[in-house]
Design an enzyme around this catalytic site. Structure first.
Site, short mmCIF file in Angstrom:
data_model
loop_
_atom_site.label_atom_id
_atom_site.label_comp_id
_atom_site.label_asym_id
_atom_site.label_seq_id
_atom_site.Cartn_x
_atom_site.Cartn_y
_atom_site.Cartn_z
N ASP A 121 0.90 -1.25 0.02
CA ASP A 121 -0.48 0.35 0.21
C ASP A 121 0.71 1.38 0.26
O ASP A 121 2.00 1.57 0.71
CB ASP A 121 -0.69 -0.12 1.32
CG ASP A 121 -1.78 1.00 0.96
OD1 ASP A 121 -2.68 1.13 -0.24
OD2 ASP A 121 -2.46 1.79 1.69
N ARG A 175 8.24 2.54 -4.05
CA ARG A 175 7.95 0.93 -3.98
C ARG A 175 9.16 0.10 -4.17
O ARG A 175 9.73 -0.94 -4.06
CB ARG A 175 7.10 0.97 -5.46
CG ARG A 175 5.98 -0.45 -5.06
CD ARG A 175 5.24 0.07 -6.06
NE ARG A 175 5.12 1.07 -7.27
CZ ARG A 175 4.43 2.11 -7.51
NH1 ARG A 175 3.52 1.85 -6.45
NH2 ARG A 175 4.66 3.11 -8.31
P1 IMP Z 1 -1.62 2.29 -4.39
O1 IMP Z 1 -1.38 1.59 -2.88
O2 IMP Z 1 0.21 1.33 -5.13
O3 IMP Z 1 -2.50 1.84 -5.11
O4 IMP Z 1 -1.75 3.35 -4.88
C1 IMP Z 1 -1.96 4.22 -4.07
C2 IMP Z 1 -1.86 5.56 -4.76
O5 IMP Z 1 -1.32 6.15 -4.57
C3 IMP Z 1 -1.97 5.49 -6.10
O6 IMP Z 1 -3.82 5.71 -6.86
C4 IMP Z 1 -1.90 6.70 -6.27
O7 IMP Z 1 -1.92 8.01 -6.91
C5 IMP Z 1 -0.43 6.94 -5.05
N1 IMP Z 1 0.57 6.55 -6.26
C6 IMP Z 1 1.32 5.14 -5.62
N2 IMP Z 1 2.53 5.63 -6.54
C7 IMP Z 1 2.59 6.13 -7.00
C8 IMP Z 1 3.93 6.61 -7.58
O8 IMP Z 1 4.81 5.67 -7.80
N3 IMP Z 1 3.80 7.31 -8.52
C9 IMP Z 1 2.82 8.21 -8.79
N4 IMP Z 1 1.64 8.38 -7.68
C10 IMP Z 1 1.92 7.28 -7.25
#
Ligand code: IMP
Length: 194
Positions: free
Chosen positions: A68, A177
């Protein structure tokens, strides 16, 4: 090869992980027929990663990891944080989120922020957490077309390009990440050499 579920439906994320974790058979939620929506209603990244990993382990009895991510802006007391995906409301676009954040920071000089990723891993009856973060600032305007989410307005410390301007392999090396994943990979590698 031991099977390890990555709790995602995102084929791109799966491909990325398969390329670096070679001695586990990495499968996604679709591969195990897990099509229910997992409700991520915790108020921390750790909590949501745990919910997803535990859902799979408890219902499918397989080792699993889940991630997350959130963008934490200092001047907004850490917002949008765990709510980064739906900052501008349920069903909003990446551009809606970018617009809302630029608006919220209008006239504010402290633009410090960080992306943070938490991975929860359930393996052999134990739970482990891995964190990766990248510090930077929120720019006043958008720059670049690559990437996704808040990339066009995130300038990592020590670089003169936003995440949306830099080549993907450069971003992956320094990103939240990328760093969390690296820690996961080191842990899994150390397990097989014990
Ligand atoms: P998730 O937990 O990977 O789904 O990320 C949640 C939210 O954080 C995503 O919907 C994006 O809006 C933002 N986000 C996550 N990783 C990135 C990134 O590498 N670049 C830009 N926005 C990110």
């Amino acid at each position: 090869m031991k099977k390890l579920v990555f709790a995602t439906h995102n084929a791109h994320k799966l491909e990325e992980l398969r390329a670096i974790i070679k001695h586990f058979n990495i499968v996604g939620l679709t591969d195990i027929n897990c099509n229910e929506e997992i409700v991520e209603d915790a108020d921390t990244l750790e909590g949501n990663a745990k919910i997803k990993a535990d859902f799979v382990t408890n219902n499918f009895h397989i080792d699993c990891f889940a991630d997350d991510t959130g963008l934490e802006v200092d001047a907004l007391d850490g917002a949008p944080g765990v709510y980064s995906a739906r900052y501008a409301g349920e069903g909003c676009s990446y551009q809606d989120n970018v617009n809302k954040l630029l608006e919220a920071l209008k006239g504010i000089e402290n633009r410090k922020a960080r992306f943070r990723t938490v991975i929860a891993l359930n393996i052999n009856g134990e739970q482990h957490f891995f964190e990766g973060k990248v510090e930077g600032i929120i720019t006043k305007e958008q720059h670049g077309e690559k990437g996704f989410g808040y990339d066009p307005i995130f300038l990592p410390d020590g670089f003169d390009q936003t995440f949306a301007e830099m080549p993907m392999d450069v971003k992956n090396k320094i990103s939240h990440r990328g760093r969390a994943t690296q820690k996961l990979v080191e842990f899994l590698n150390s397990m097989t050499t014990k």
